[in-house]
Design a protein around this motif. Structure first.
Motif, PDB file in Angstrom:
ATOM      1  N   VAL A 241      32.282  43.849  39.412  1.00 28.96           N
ATOM      2  CA  VAL A 241      32.535  42.418  39.622  1.00 28.96           C
ATOM      3  C   VAL A 241      31.459  41.758  40.490  1.00 28.96           C
ATOM      4  O   VAL A 241      30.931  40.695  40.135  1.00 28.96           O
ATOM      5  N   PRO A 242      31.082  42.345  41.650  1.00 24.68           N
ATOM      6  CA  PRO A 242      30.028  41.695  42.440  1.00 24.68           C
ATOM      7  C   PRO A 242      28.687  41.632  41.710  1.00 24.68           C
ATOM      8  O   PRO A 242      27.932  40.668  41.882  1.00 24.68           O
ATOM      9  N   LEU A 243      28.382  42.643  40.884  1.00 23.41           N
ATOM     10  CA  LEU A 243      27.112  42.626  40.155  1.00 23.41           C
ATOM     11  C   LEU A 243      27.090  41.504  39.124  1.00 23.41           C
ATOM     12  O   LEU A 243      26.087  40.795  38.980  1.00 23.41           O
ATOM     13  N   TYR A 244      28.192  41.311  38.392  1.00 23.59           N
ATOM     14  CA  TYR A 244      28.244  40.207  37.435  1.00 23.59           C
ATOM     15  C   TYR A 244      28.112  38.863  38.150  1.00 23.59           C
ATOM     16  O   TYR A 244      27.388  37.962  37.694  1.00 23.59           O
ATOM     17  N   ALA A 245      28.818  38.702  39.268  1.00 26.02           N
ATOM     18  CA  ALA A 245      28.748  37.439  40.009  1.00 26.02           C
ATOM     19  C   ALA A 245      27.348  37.209  40.567  1.00 26.02           C
ATOM     20  O   ALA A 245      26.849  36.079  40.579  1.00 26.02           O
ATOM     21  N   LEU A 246      26.693  38.285  41.023  1.00 22.68           N
ATOM     22  CA  LEU A 246      25.333  38.169  41.555  1.00 22.68           C
ATOM     23  C   LEU A 246      24.371  37.694  40.470  1.00 22.68           C
ATOM     24  O   LEU A 246      23.549  36.791  40.694  1.00 22.68           O
ATOM     25  N   ILE A 247      24.460  38.285  39.300  1.00 22.32           N
ATOM     26  CA  ILE A 247      23.575  37.900  38.197  1.00 22.32           C
ATOM     27  C   ILE A 247      23.806  36.441  37.817  1.00 22.32           C
ATOM     28  O   ILE A 247      22.857  35.665  37.621  1.00 22.32           O
ATOM     29  N   GLN A 248      25.063  36.035  37.724  1.00 20.98           N
ATOM     30  CA  GLN A 248      25.369  34.656  37.349  1.00 20.98           C
ATOM     31  C   GLN A 248      24.863  33.668  38.385  1.00 20.98           C
ATOM     32  O   GLN A 248      24.369  32.588  38.047  1.00 20.98           O
ATOM     33  N   SER A 249      24.965  34.018  39.678  1.00 19.41           N
ATOM     34  CA  SER A 249      24.589  33.076  40.736  1.00 19.41           C
ATOM     35  C   SER A 249      23.085  32.991  40.938  1.00 19.41           C
ATOM     36  O   SER A 249      22.564  31.945  41.332  1.00 19.41           O
ATOM     37  N   ARG A 250      22.356  34.080  40.678  1.00 16.26           N
ATOM     38  CA  ARG A 250      20.917  34.086  40.973  1.00 16.26           C
ATOM     39  C   ARG A 250      20.041  33.885  39.743  1.00 16.26           C
ATOM     40  O   ARG A 250      18.822  33.854  39.853  1.00 16.26           O
ATOM     41  N   SER A 251      20.647  33.761  38.576  1.00 14.42           N
ATOM     42  CA  SER A 251      19.873  33.476  37.369  1.00 14.42           C
ATOM     43  C   SER A 251      19.699  31.969  37.214  1.00 14.42           C
ATOM     44  O   SER A 251      20.600  31.195  37.547  1.00 14.42           O
ATOM     45  N   GLN A 252      18.553  31.557  36.679  1.00 19.04           N
ATOM     46  CA  GLN A 252      18.318  30.139  36.429  1.00 19.04           C
ATOM     47  C   GLN A 252      19.300  29.644  35.357  1.00 19.04           C
ATOM     48  O   GLN A 252      19.420  30.259  34.292  1.00 19.04           O
ATOM     49  N   PRO A 253      20.015  28.524  35.609  1.00 24.85           N
ATOM     50  CA  PRO A 253      20.995  28.035  34.626  1.00 24.85           C
ATOM     51  C   PRO A 253      20.399  27.805  33.245  1.00 24.85           C
ATOM     52  O   PRO A 253      21.078  28.001  32.239  1.00 24.85           O
ATOM     53  N   SER A 254      19.120  27.400  33.173  1.00 21.86           N
ATOM     54  CA  SER A 254      18.509  27.067  31.885  1.00 21.86           C
ATOM     55  C   SER A 254      18.390  28.277  30.963  1.00 21.86           C
ATOM     56  O   SER A 254      18.329  28.122  29.741  1.00 21.86           O
TER      57      SER A 254
END
Length: 645
Positions: free
Chosen positions: A372-385
């Motif tokens: 769960v923290p890894l998925y949230a980390l990827i979502q938060s630190r990836s560029q939205p575009s």
């Protein structure tokens, strides 16, 4: 962020998000229809796959040309092949088009796929069932980037961990229900195939209805030109992911978890039959235990992380996975045998089997802490575009790792290694991979040490934690009470921090290696090493130019009395080079602990969190750099700290 005051309705919504349970999301349209859509899709996947696997394992004679010993691994490999072939394209599609529209398209496609599968069950045609397996893989390939790119678009940062936890929990509850339904249907020798055929189509129809309520989700890059070449686009997606080293290694970490999970889940039928001497119904018990475990771990993440993205849980998860997988190997030996296959009732009456179930539950629970923290980390630190394309890159890596998992399982099984041996090999490989990843990104290990220290020995109260900036550069200023000040602040920060630390710390083997890799900035007084002092200020300026947080302890040394030492002019030097906002903070409660220089230092008692274990981190209002003089900062920090040292 805007400085305009929030309306009462906005304040109510913010309060609900910050203090409400993650389950409240199931009452909101921005989450509930999406949740039930993905839930039903995951459930249908497993009704079909478990039904298919169970039929060909226990009724192999009715399916010509099928090898019952390897069919589970073959089904898994066929299902994930589309992830390799089509993930690159699906990531682009998810970034270019409305995710609600794509969700409805995928669910319509699922209905057609399940009509093919239903025909395969009805006719006992293995080729049609393998084709349906492949097409369901296509369905999941297209939906995967939509699924994980949807969450950060509709949830704020305080909801992201809880939302991911709900999705992970929902996925594995769906696996559990699909497993029960698929196994129960396949257990009916006379009508099992017909029940599976009608059931899979019915679930697909209900999922399509649920998808109709998913709210509009504007495309993140509508002008994107799609590259239909899967090879070149796969390479491009992987390059996009590699632009952020932490994100890329997090993708590898998640893919490794899929390797581990695929190895265990694909082995359960043979584990039940050959090792536990149990009938197909016991497979349902094993999968239920595993699913409840990972669902429990996923839901606990929000509480353990205090609604933040706490990557310190990731090492904790990997440790638990290895410990309980190794114990499962030992628990699988000297099990009671019977002249017939155990029923569920017989299986549950034997104490040795409870150890097996406990290992599976705890292994899976720690898997939830890991994922769960890894998925949230990827979502938060990836560029939205290009977030969906990053998720697509993750799916490509996941599929490659799962294919390798299937090949490893087939190779070891062919070489005579039993299922318990396969579990042991996977557990030992997990140790090696974990050590490798954490050596490359010590941020995970540092956060784990910080989280462990805080949650084992202390109870922390945060005062105005919302003042810690979630984006942009800032200088954090705090009093210096103990040797663990940096770890406490790190544990409570929503973002990584570049700490300015005494150069002597870097001479110690372990701490030096750890803080160097965490990009801490060594500093020395001017009379000791003026060149190092200048390099430290330049490094701070560079970090702030890059948008990082920099934390400095302006006293320059630990207090020997509990009272604050005078603030030095280091903050002013940093702000001259990079004028950014300054956030004053104060620690209370660490004076008198073994980590401080108090003559009456006491070691806090683990777990028992009494008065001596209460800490406070108080955060002040951000200051304009022109106002942030050492004298004013010391006054503010002193007021924040109060009388308690």
């Amino acid at each position: 962020m805007s400085d305009r005051p929030l309306s009462s309705a906005q304040q109510t919504r913010r309060s609900a998000r910050e203090h409400g349970s993650q389950f409240r999301l199931l009452r909101e349209r921005r989450f509930a229809p999406f949740f039930w859509t993905q839930f039903l899709g995951a459930m249908n996947d497993n009704v079909f796959k478990i039904g298919f696997t169970s039929l060909v394992t226990y009724q192999a004679a009715r399916f010509s040309g099928v090898n019952a010993d390897t069919v589970a691994f073959l089904i898994s490999a066929i299902f994930i092949l589309p992830f390799v072939l089509f993930s690159a394209t699906s990531g682009q599609v998810a970034d270019k088009y409305d995710k609600a529209m794509l969700t409805r398209f995928v669910k319509t496609f699922e209905i057609g796929v399940m009509l093919v599968g239903g025909a395969g069950f009805w006719l006992h045609d293995a080729l049609l069932l393998y084709l349906c397996t492949f097409l369901m893989g296509v369905h999941s390939t297209v939906f995967g980037p939509v699924k994980y790119a949807y969450l950060p678009q509709h949830l704020d940062m305080t909801e992201l961990v809880g939302g991911n936890g709900m999705v992970e929990m929902g996925t594995f509850v769906a696996i559990l229900l699909g497993t029960i339904a698929g196994g129960a249907a396949a257990g009916s020798e006379a009508h099992g195939a017909a029940i599976l055929a009608f059931g899979c189509v019915a679930i697909a129809l209900i999922g399509r209805v649920a998808s109709g309520f998913v709210p509009q989700s504007s495309p993140s890059q509508p002008d994107l030109r799609i590259n239909w070449n899967p090879v070149s686009e796969t390479w491009r997606n992987l390059k996009l992911a590699r632009e952020n080293r932490t994100v890329f290694l997090s993708l590898l970490g998640i893919s490794w978890l899929w390797f581990v999970g695929a190895t265990f889940l694909s082995s359960f039928f043979r584990f039940a039959k050959d090792v536990l001497s149990a009938n197909p119904d016991v497979v349902t018990v094993l999968l239920a235990t595993f699913s409840i475990g990972i669902g429990t771990g996923s839901l606990l993440c929000e509480r353990l992380s205090k609604k933040r993205i706490e990557i310190g849980l990731v090492p904790l998860g990997s440790i638990g996975i290895s410990v309980f997988a190794i114990d499962l190997f030992f628990a699988s030996h000297a099990l009671p045998k019977a002249a017939h296959l155990f029923t569920v009732a017989e299986f549950m009456t034997l104490p040795a089997h409870w150890r097996v179930l406990a290992d599976l539950f705890l292994l899976a629970m720690f898997g939830g802490f890991y994922s769960v923290p890894l998925y949230a980390l990827i979502q938060s630190r990836s560029q939205p575009s290009h977030r969906a394309r990053i998720i697509a890159a993750n799916n490509i890596l996941n599929s490659l790792f799962m294919i390798v998992s299937s090949l490893m399982a087939v190779a070891l099984t062919s070489a005579g290694v039993g299922i318990p041996g396969l579990f042991l090999v996977t557990a030992l490989l997990n140790v090696i991979v974990a050590v490798y990843i954490y050596s490359l990104v010590p941020e995970f290990l540092l956060r784990f040490v910080a989280w462990l220290l805080v949650h084992t020995f202390y109870r922390i109260r945060l005062v105005h934690a919302e003042r810690m900036p979630e984006q942009g550069a800032a200088v954090l200023v705090c009093n210096h009470v103990s040797y663990v000040d940096a770890l406490v602040i790190m544990a409570e920060s929503p973002r990584p921090i570049r700490f300015v630390m005494d150069h002597r710390i870097f001479r110690t083997p372990f701490a030096g290696w750890l803080f160097r890799h965490a990009k801490a900035i060594p500093i020395a007084p001017a009379h000791e090493d003026p060149d190092l002092l200048k390099r430290a200020y330049d490094a701070c300026a560079k970090a702030l130019d890059d948008g990082d947080l920099v934390c400095i302890f302006p006293e320059g040394k630990l207090t020997k009395t509990g009272d604050m030492n005078p603030f030095r002019h280091g903050v002013s030097e940093i702000l001259q080079r990079a004028p950014v906002s300054v956030v004053p903070m104060a620690l209370r409660g660490l004076w008198g602990s073994v980590w401080s220089r108090s003559a009456d230092a006491r070691f806090p008692r683990p777990i028992h969190k009494g008065v001596m274990s209460r800490l406070t981190l108080a955060v002040g209002e951000p200051l304009d750099p022109a106002q942030a003089t050492p004298e004013l900062l010391q006054q503010i920090v002193s007021e924040l700290r109060g009388a308690r040292k």
